[in-house]
Scaffold this active site. Structure first.
Site, PDB file in Angstrom:
ATOM      1  N   GLY A  46      65.080  13.257  44.829  1.00 23.11           N
ATOM      2  CA  GLY A  46      65.235  14.159  43.982  1.00 23.11           C
ATOM      3  C   GLY A  46      64.343  15.283  43.800  1.00 23.11           C
ATOM      4  O   GLY A  46      63.329  15.010  44.138  1.00 23.11           O
ATOM      5  N   GLN A  51      58.860  21.572  39.913  1.00 27.14           N
ATOM      6  CA  GLN A  51      58.181  21.122  41.153  1.00 27.14           C
ATOM      7  C   GLN A  51      58.156  22.146  42.248  1.00 27.14           C
ATOM      8  O   GLN A  51      57.170  21.890  43.040  1.00 27.14           O
ATOM      9  CB  GLN A  51      58.907  19.976  41.720  1.00 27.14           C
ATOM     10  CG  GLN A  51      58.727  18.705  40.804  1.00 27.14           C
ATOM     11  CD  GLN A  51      59.484  17.371  41.613  1.00 27.14           C
ATOM     12  OE1 GLN A  51      60.714  17.259  41.562  1.00 27.14           O
ATOM     13  NE2 GLN A  51      58.608  16.649  42.311  1.00 27.14           N
ATOM     14  N   CYS A  96      57.120  10.030  43.638  1.00 27.57           N
ATOM     15  CA  CYS A  96      57.407  11.460  43.296  1.00 27.57           C
ATOM     16  C   CYS A  96      56.897  12.399  44.323  1.00 27.57           C
ATOM     17  O   CYS A  96      55.614  12.100  44.815  1.00 27.57           O
ATOM     18  CB  CYS A  96      56.596  11.823  41.879  1.00 27.57           C
ATOM     19  SG  CYS A  96      57.132  13.649  41.546  1.00 27.57           S
ATOM     20  N   LEU A  97      57.419  13.367  44.721  1.00 31.74           N
ATOM     21  CA  LEU A  97      57.053  14.364  45.808  1.00 31.74           C
ATOM     22  C   LEU A  97      55.816  15.237  45.387  1.00 31.74           C
ATOM     23  O   LEU A  97      54.986  15.553  46.181  1.00 31.74           O
ATOM     24  CB  LEU A  97      58.403  15.239  46.109  1.00 31.74           C
ATOM     25  CG  LEU A  97      59.388  14.609  46.920  1.00 31.74           C
ATOM     26  CD1 LEU A  97      60.671  15.793  47.234  1.00 31.74           C
ATOM     27  CD2 LEU A  97      58.881  14.137  48.284  1.00 31.74           C
ATOM     28  N   HIS A 138      64.208  10.171  36.243  1.00 29.64           N
ATOM     29  CA  HIS A 138      62.762  10.727  36.640  1.00 29.64           C
ATOM     30  C   HIS A 138      62.751  12.426  36.798  1.00 29.64           C
ATOM     31  O   HIS A 138      61.867  12.985  36.439  1.00 29.64           O
ATOM     32  CB  HIS A 138      62.643  10.176  38.066  1.00 29.64           C
ATOM     33  CG  HIS A 138      61.303  10.574  38.604  1.00 29.64           C
ATOM     34  ND1 HIS A 138      60.400   9.957  39.165  1.00 29.64           N
ATOM     35  CD2 HIS A 138      61.124  12.011  39.039  1.00 29.64           C
ATOM     36  CE1 HIS A 138      59.615  10.532  39.590  1.00 29.64           C
ATOM     37  NE2 HIS A 138      59.841  11.881  39.992  1.00 29.64           N
ATOM     38  N   GLU A 139      63.963  12.851  37.181  1.00 28.02           N
ATOM     39  CA  GLU A 139      63.805  14.273  37.335  1.00 28.02           C
ATOM     40  C   GLU A 139      64.167  15.018  36.094  1.00 28.02           C
ATOM     41  O   GLU A 139      63.542  15.806  35.819  1.00 28.02           O
ATOM     42  CB  GLU A 139      65.320  14.661  38.293  1.00 28.02           C
ATOM     43  CG  GLU A 139      65.120  14.184  39.635  1.00 28.02           C
ATOM     44  CD  GLU A 139      63.788  14.564  40.343  1.00 28.02           C
ATOM     45  OE1 GLU A 139      63.073  15.404  40.035  1.00 28.02           O
ATOM     46  OE2 GLU A 139      63.444  13.590  41.327  1.00 28.02           O
ATOM     47  N   HIS A 142      60.816  15.556  34.538  1.00 28.34           N
ATOM     48  CA  HIS A 142      60.202  17.043  34.893  1.00 28.34           C
ATOM     49  C   HIS A 142      60.435  17.965  34.001  1.00 28.34           C
ATOM     50  O   HIS A 142      59.493  18.715  33.722  1.00 28.34           O
ATOM     51  CB  HIS A 142      60.648  17.193  36.373  1.00 28.34           C
ATOM     52  CG  HIS A 142      59.686  16.388  37.351  1.00 28.34           C
ATOM     53  ND1 HIS A 142      58.282  16.359  37.448  1.00 28.34           N
ATOM     54  CD2 HIS A 142      60.109  15.334  38.503  1.00 28.34           C
ATOM     55  CE1 HIS A 142      57.932  15.597  38.813  1.00 28.34           C
ATOM     56  NE2 HIS A 142      59.253  14.886  38.929  1.00 28.34           N
TER      57      HIS A 142
HETATM   58 ZN   LIG Z   1      59.133  13.652  40.775  1.00 28.64          ZN
END
Ligand SMILES: [Zn+2]
Length: 169
Positions: A46, A51, A96-97, A138-139, A142
């Protein structure tokens, strides 16, 4: 399409609130196309617009429950998403990226229903269970400037990470 830089923890943009998308134009489509390419290259599940440095309410999530689809086909684009219902509970590992190499134990709903718009502004509803439900939550976090590390019960130790990586091989 072009790859975009993934912002990492410590970058103030990740703590900001994203604004709703109002124009479903070429600029949005380019953003979503770039996010798709960036997510696939990073091998994530995701990605949210902040991000990649864009404070707009757009995310993409991979519906990993649909194994019959290719990774590209698993991607769901959600513009102005809202969780309309959530039930059950799951406690598990999350990463998380934007926080590379860090994994924590996070409790999320087991099942969520999300209302969103597609890239043309058409409303739709999508459901997710398990990892997909975790990913939606999670997304969406953000978009309000929240990272999973704020709500993790604990962060995995280097030994646990090593064990986890070992299992994947
Ligand atoms: Zn993330």
């Amino acid at each position: 399409m072009a790859m975009r830089n993934i912002r990492e923890d410590g970058d103030a943009i990740l703590l900001k609130h994203s604004r709703p998308v109002t124009d479903f134009n070429r600029r949005l489509h380019t953003l979503l196309d770039d996010m798709r390419e960036t997510l696939l290259a990073a091998d994530g599940v995701g990605l949210a617009a902040p991000q990649v440095g864009i404070l707009r309410r757009a995310v993409i999530v991979m519906d990993t429950n649909r194994e019959e689809l290719s990774p590209e086909e698993q991607i769901i684009e959600l513009v102005n998403p809202q969780i309309v219902s959530a039930d059950g509970e799951q406690t598990g590992q999350e990463g998380c990226l934007s926080v590379p190499g860090v994994y924590g134990i996070v409790t999320r709903p087991e099942h969520v229903v999300v209302k969103a718009q597609d890239r043309f502004g058409k409303p739709f509803t999508v459901e997710g269970t398990g990892l997909t439900a975790r990913c939606f939550c999670h997304e969406l976090d953000h978009l309000d400037g929240h990272l999973f590390t704020e709500i993790a019960q604990r962060i995995l130790t280097p030994e646990e990470l090593e064990e986890m990586n070992g299992e994947q091989e």
